[in-house]
Scaffold this motif. Structure first.
Motif, PDB file in Angstrom:
ATOM      1  N   TYR A 335       0.810  -1.210   0.000  1.00 21.05           N
ATOM      2  CA  TYR A 335       0.000   0.000   0.000  1.00 21.05           C
ATOM      3  C   TYR A 335       0.844   1.262   0.000  1.00 21.05           C
ATOM      4  O   TYR A 335       0.385   2.330  -0.419  1.00 21.05           O
ATOM      5  N   GLU A 336       2.080   1.181   0.497  1.00 21.49           N
ATOM      6  CA  GLU A 336       2.912   2.374   0.602  1.00 21.49           C
ATOM      7  C   GLU A 336       3.155   2.982  -0.787  1.00 21.49           C
ATOM      8  O   GLU A 336       3.010   4.194  -0.978  1.00 21.49           O
ATOM      9  N   TYR A 337       3.551   2.156  -1.735  1.00 22.79           N
ATOM     10  CA  TYR A 337       3.758   2.639  -3.098  1.00 22.79           C
ATOM     11  C   TYR A 337       2.442   3.077  -3.725  1.00 22.79           C
ATOM     12  O   TYR A 337       2.370   4.121  -4.385  1.00 22.79           O
ATOM     13  N   LEU A 338       1.386   2.304  -3.491  1.00 21.69           N
ATOM     14  CA  LEU A 338       0.077   2.639  -4.062  1.00 21.69           C
ATOM     15  C   LEU A 338      -0.399   4.008  -3.594  1.00 21.69           C
ATOM     16  O   LEU A 338      -0.972   4.776  -4.374  1.00 21.69           O
ATOM     17  N   TYR A 339      -0.153   4.340  -2.327  1.00 16.79           N
ATOM     18  CA  TYR A 339      -0.585   5.631  -1.786  1.00 16.79           C
ATOM     19  C   TYR A 339       0.035   6.787  -2.573  1.00 16.79           C
ATOM     20  O   TYR A 339      -0.663   7.710  -3.011  1.00 16.79           O
ATOM     21  N   PHE A 340       1.334   6.736  -2.773  1.00 19.02           N
ATOM     22  CA  PHE A 340       2.003   7.844  -3.459  1.00 19.02           C
ATOM     23  C   PHE A 340       1.728   7.833  -4.958  1.00 19.02           C
ATOM     24  O   PHE A 340       1.669   8.896  -5.590  1.00 19.02           O
ATOM     25  N   LEU A 341       1.537   6.653  -5.550  1.00 21.50           N
ATOM     26  CA  LEU A 341       1.142   6.600  -6.954  1.00 21.50           C
ATOM     27  C   LEU A 341      -0.249   7.206  -7.144  1.00 21.50           C
ATOM     28  O   LEU A 341      -0.521   7.869  -8.150  1.00 21.50           O
ATOM     29  N   THR A 342      -1.122   7.006  -6.159  1.00 19.35           N
ATOM     30  CA  THR A 342      -2.463   7.588  -6.227  1.00 19.35           C
ATOM     31  C   THR A 342      -2.401   9.111  -6.154  1.00 19.35           C
ATOM     32  O   THR A 342      -3.208   9.802  -6.778  1.00 19.35           O
ATOM     33  N   ILE A 343      -1.454   9.646  -5.396  1.00 17.95           N
ATOM     34  CA  ILE A 343      -1.253  11.097  -5.390  1.00 17.95           C
ATOM     35  C   ILE A 343      -0.910  11.578  -6.797  1.00 17.95           C
ATOM     36  O   ILE A 343      -1.436  12.597  -7.270  1.00 17.95           O
ATOM     37  N   GLN A 344      -0.041  10.825  -7.503  1.00 21.43           N
ATOM     38  CA  GLN A 344       0.273  11.179  -8.896  1.00 21.43           C
ATOM     39  C   GLN A 344      -0.966  11.083  -9.782  1.00 21.43           C
ATOM     40  O   GLN A 344      -1.157  11.906 -10.685  1.00 21.43           O
ATOM     41  N   LEU A 345      -1.795  10.079  -9.538  1.00 20.20           N
ATOM     42  CA  LEU A 345      -3.039   9.933 -10.297  1.00 20.20           C
ATOM     43  C   LEU A 345      -3.912  11.168 -10.129  1.00 20.20           C
ATOM     44  O   LEU A 345      -4.427  11.717 -11.112  1.00 20.20           O
ATOM     45  N   ILE A 346      -4.091  11.630  -8.896  1.00 22.71           N
ATOM     46  CA  ILE A 346      -4.932  12.803  -8.633  1.00 22.71           C
ATOM     47  C   ILE A 346      -4.333  14.037  -9.296  1.00 22.71           C
ATOM     48  O   ILE A 346      -5.057  14.860  -9.889  1.00 22.71           O
ATOM     49  N   GLU A 347      -3.016  14.193  -9.217  1.00 17.89           N
ATOM     50  CA  GLU A 347      -2.373  15.340  -9.852  1.00 17.89           C
ATOM     51  C   GLU A 347      -2.597  15.311 -11.358  1.00 17.89           C
ATOM     52  O   GLU A 347      -2.824  16.353 -11.989  1.00 17.89           O
ATOM     53  N   SER A 348      -2.540  14.112 -11.951  1.00 14.64           N
ATOM     54  CA  SER A 348      -2.773  13.982 -13.387  1.00 14.64           C
ATOM     55  C   SER A 348      -4.211  14.338 -13.747  1.00 14.64           C
ATOM     56  O   SER A 348      -4.457  15.036 -14.746  1.00 14.64           O
ATOM     57  N   LEU A 349      -5.169  13.895 -12.929  1.00 11.17           N
ATOM     58  CA  LEU A 349      -6.575  14.215 -13.183  1.00 11.17           C
ATOM     59  C   LEU A 349      -6.822  15.716 -13.070  1.00 11.17           C
ATOM     60  O   LEU A 349      -7.574  16.291 -13.858  1.00 11.17           O
ATOM     61  N   LYS A 350      -6.198  16.349 -12.105  1.00 11.57           N
ATOM     62  CA  LYS A 350      -6.361  17.789 -11.941  1.00 11.57           C
ATOM     63  C   LYS A 350      -5.760  18.545 -13.124  1.00 11.57           C
ATOM     64  O   LYS A 350      -6.311  19.543 -13.584  1.00 11.57           O
ATOM     65  N   THR A 351      -4.631  18.049 -13.633  1.00  9.93           N
ATOM     66  CA  THR A 351      -4.001  18.687 -14.785  1.00  9.93           C
ATOM     67  C   THR A 351      -4.886  18.568 -16.015  1.00  9.93           C
ATOM     68  O   THR A 351      -5.084  19.541 -16.757  1.00  9.93           O
ATOM     69  N   LYS A 352      -5.457  17.374 -16.228  1.00 10.69           N
ATOM     70  CA  LYS A 352      -6.337  17.179 -17.385  1.00 10.69           C
ATOM     71  C   LYS A 352      -7.600  18.017 -17.276  1.00 10.69           C
ATOM     72  O   LYS A 352      -8.183  18.416 -18.287  1.00 10.69           O
ATOM     73  N   GLY A 353      -8.038  18.286 -16.045  1.00 11.88           N
ATOM     74  CA  GLY A 353      -9.254  19.065 -15.848  1.00 11.88           C
ATOM     75  C   GLY A 353      -9.009  20.529 -15.618  1.00 11.88           C
ATOM     76  O   GLY A 353      -9.911  21.245 -15.182  1.00 11.88           O
ATOM     77  N   SER A 354      -7.785  20.993 -15.914  1.00 14.45           N
ATOM     78  CA  SER A 354      -7.439  22.380 -15.602  1.00 14.45           C
ATOM     79  C   SER A 354      -8.253  23.391 -16.389  1.00 14.45           C
ATOM     80  O   SER A 354      -8.430  24.524 -15.967  1.00 14.45           O
ATOM     81  N   GLY A 355      -8.803  22.977 -17.555  1.00 15.50           N
ATOM     82  CA  GLY A 355      -9.587  23.912 -18.346  1.00 15.50           C
ATOM     83  C   GLY A 355     -11.034  23.975 -17.936  1.00 15.50           C
ATOM     84  O   GLY A 355     -11.816  24.738 -18.475  1.00 15.50           O
ATOM     85  N   SER A 356     -11.440  23.160 -16.969  1.00 16.43           N
ATOM     86  CA  SER A 356     -12.821  23.139 -16.495  1.00 16.43           C
ATOM     87  C   SER A 356     -12.832  22.945 -14.988  1.00 16.43           C
ATOM     88  O   SER A 356     -11.798  22.708 -14.375  1.00 16.43           O
ATOM     89  N   VAL A 357     -13.985  23.053 -14.391  1.00 23.40           N
ATOM     90  CA  VAL A 357     -14.105  22.871 -12.942  1.00 23.40           C
ATOM     91  C   VAL A 357     -13.956  21.388 -12.608  1.00 23.40           C
ATOM     92  O   VAL A 357     -14.594  20.533 -13.221  1.00 23.40           O
ATOM     93  N   PHE A 358     -13.097  21.094 -11.648  1.00 27.20           N
ATOM     94  CA  PHE A 358     -12.839  19.719 -11.225  1.00 27.20           C
ATOM     95  C   PHE A 358     -13.937  19.322 -10.237  1.00 27.20           C
ATOM     96  O   PHE A 358     -13.808  19.475  -9.031  1.00 27.20           O
ATOM     97  N   LYS A 359     -15.064  18.815 -10.776  1.00 27.47           N
ATOM     98  CA  LYS A 359     -16.263  18.617  -9.952  1.00 27.47           C
ATOM     99  C   LYS A 359     -16.371  17.228  -9.343  1.00 27.47           C
ATOM    100  O   LYS A 359     -16.998  17.055  -8.308  1.00 27.47           O
ATOM    101  N   SER A 360     -15.825  16.222 -10.000  1.00 29.67           N
ATOM    102  CA  SER A 360     -15.968  14.863  -9.494  1.00 29.67           C
ATOM    103  C   SER A 360     -14.954  13.959 -10.179  1.00 29.67           C
ATOM    104  O   SER A 360     -14.325  14.329 -11.173  1.00 29.67           O
ATOM    105  N   ILE A 361     -14.798  12.772  -9.603  1.00 33.07           N
ATOM    106  CA  ILE A 361     -13.989  11.715 -10.196  1.00 33.07           C
ATOM    107  C   ILE A 361     -14.907  10.521 -10.408  1.00 33.07           C
ATOM    108  O   ILE A 361     -15.682  10.155  -9.513  1.00 33.07           O
ATOM    109  N   ILE A 362     -14.841   9.905 -11.580  1.00 29.58           N
ATOM    110  CA  ILE A 362     -15.594   8.683 -11.842  1.00 29.58           C
ATOM    111  C   ILE A 362     -14.609   7.571 -12.170  1.00 29.58           C
ATOM    112  O   ILE A 362     -13.435   7.813 -12.459  1.00 29.58           O
TER     113      ILE A 362
END
Length: 428
Positions: A335-362
């Motif tokens: 889980y230790e690696y998964l936790y920090f990889l998930t932080i990268q996942l969230i950062e990537s999602l926020k970057t992709k959604g930078s042109g719109s409001v980040f309202k939810s994750i599906i």
């Protein structure tokens, strides 16, 4: 005496505007009900910045020692009436602070220690007294504050007595905040190592030297549009984890909630800690059987997908969760690696959604996001390195919970004289 007797003045809330204008030129940080728990543990980062008029700025800006009460909201197991203390630390970090319209602030009279009143209010709240002073408007619970203040008693202590009690409780509070600061530093250490290995690609090679800096082979990855170490993968997080969803049992059926003992996580439970060990709401075994959430094991990663979006916690004790979250369970218990990889996942999602409001994750957002995933050997080595740090963070978090419980139980004992503090020993 009654609580009404100790209050000098009320300060109304103002949500203000999102952007400055001629009518609302003054920047303030606006405390909401969602900020009450984070503020109590010294977390001020998510308080929203708003803009208010000159009149509101002059009349509604709070000062250290003021208290903010939540008038609307709550849940079946959480009443309105939660209180937040406006500390010197909050004012120093944020400057001008007001409260939102769903809250109201108050200032105590001369002769009353505001921190003592704050802790006494928390004591009353923790004993579920405010459930007796709630009404409903369009499904929203509202605190009948005037009635509560006129009815709830508070001992008429001298200021000296108040100061001694407040000082004792403050020492416990300071130890809790110290543990939290230590945890932040420990997490930063683990994150720095992760970035060094998995972002800069300077993990140890077969000779123990930094891989990329020592000339380790890098290969172009078409999916990621960049070079990654040889034998690493471009894939979604499902390569190493299973995605799990949550659900809420009906709140109209009491047997699903009354006297529940199973922690039930929702986005508002997030408090900035890496490990989630307790929640406001709890469900029964029957409630768990009648919702789509599983009982998630320790070390499962939870992502908040709506509300406070993209917050992460590690399950520290078995719990269920609502439908506003997703869970990621490591396929190899790493889980230790998964936790920090998930932080990268969230950062990537926020970057992709930078042109719109980040309202939810599906779920498809998670499944369609390509990440650079390390090979098994490096993942295991990283987990071995950081697992002692993660265990210490969890231990410190458990201690914080015990100290908070001790503080809450100590207040009534101090007030009725059942215990006293040996200050000579305390100073040692």
């Amino acid at each position: 005496m009654r609580l009404a007797d100790v209050i000098d003045v009320f300060i109304a809330g103002d949500w203000g505007n999102e952007s400055p204008s001629e009518e609302t030129p003054n920047a303030v940080y606006c405390v909401r009900g969602a900020d009450i728990v984070p503020i109590s543990i010294g977390e001020f980062g998510d308080i929203p910045l708003r803009y208010v008029s000159d009149k509101s700025f002059e009349e509604k800006t709070l000062r250290a020692g003021d208290m903010i009460v939540e008038k609307s909201g709550g849940s079946p197991t959480q009443s309105t009436g939660r209180v937040s203390y406006v500390s010197e630390a909050l004012i120093t970090e944020k400057g001008a602070v007001v409260c939102t319209n769903f809250c109201v602030a108050f200032r105590v009279k001369t002769g009353w220690n505001p921190y003592f009143v704050y802790q006494y209010w928390n004591h009353i709240y923790n004993n579920n007294i405010f459930f007796n002073f709630e009404g409903k408007t369009s499904g929203l619970k509202n605190l009948q504050l005037d009635n509560a203040l006129k009815a709830i008693e508070i001992p008429d202590y001298t200021l000296e007595q108040q100061n001694r009690i407040a000082e004792t409780l403050l020492k416990i509070e300071q130890k809790v905040l110290l543990n939290r600061a230590i945890n932040h530093n420990l997490e930063a250490m683990a994150k720095q190592l992760y970035d060094y290995w998995f972002v800069q690609f300077d993990f140890p090679d077969e000779n123990g030297k930094p891989y990329k800096s020592s000339g380790g082979k890098m290969v172009w990855n078409e999916k990621l549009k960049r070079e990654i170490p040889k034998n690493w993968h471009s894939d979604n997080i499902c390569l190493i984890a299973d995605i799990l969803s949550g659900g809420t049992p009906s709140k109209r059926i009491n047997e699903y909630w009354n006297y529940g003992h199973i922690p039930f996580f929702g986005p508002t439970d997030y408090n900035g800690s890496m490990f989630q060990l307790q929640t406001v709401d709890k469900i029964t075994e029957s409630g768990l059987q009648h919702c789509s959430s599983s009982l998630f094991e320790e070390n499962t990663i939870i992502i908040t997908a709506r509300g406070s979006i993209g917050k992460l916690v590690i399950v520290g004790t078995p719990m269920a969760m609502n439908q506003s979250c997703y869970a990621l369970k490591s396929k190899n218990e790493e889980y230790e690696y998964l936790y920090f990889l998930t932080i990268q996942l969230i950062e990537s999602l926020k970057t992709k959604g930078s042109g719109s409001v980040f309202k939810s994750i599906i779920a498809s957002d998670i499944e369609n996001t390509m990440l650079c995933v390390a090979n098994k050997g490096i993942i295991s080595l990283f987990c071995d390195k950081v697992s002692p740090i993660m265990r210490q963070i969890k231990k410190n978090t458990q201690e914080m919970i015990h100290l908070t419980k001790q503080r809450d139980e100590l207040l009534p004992l101090l007030m009725n004289g059942q215990v006293s503090v040996n200050y000579d020993l305390a100073d040692d």
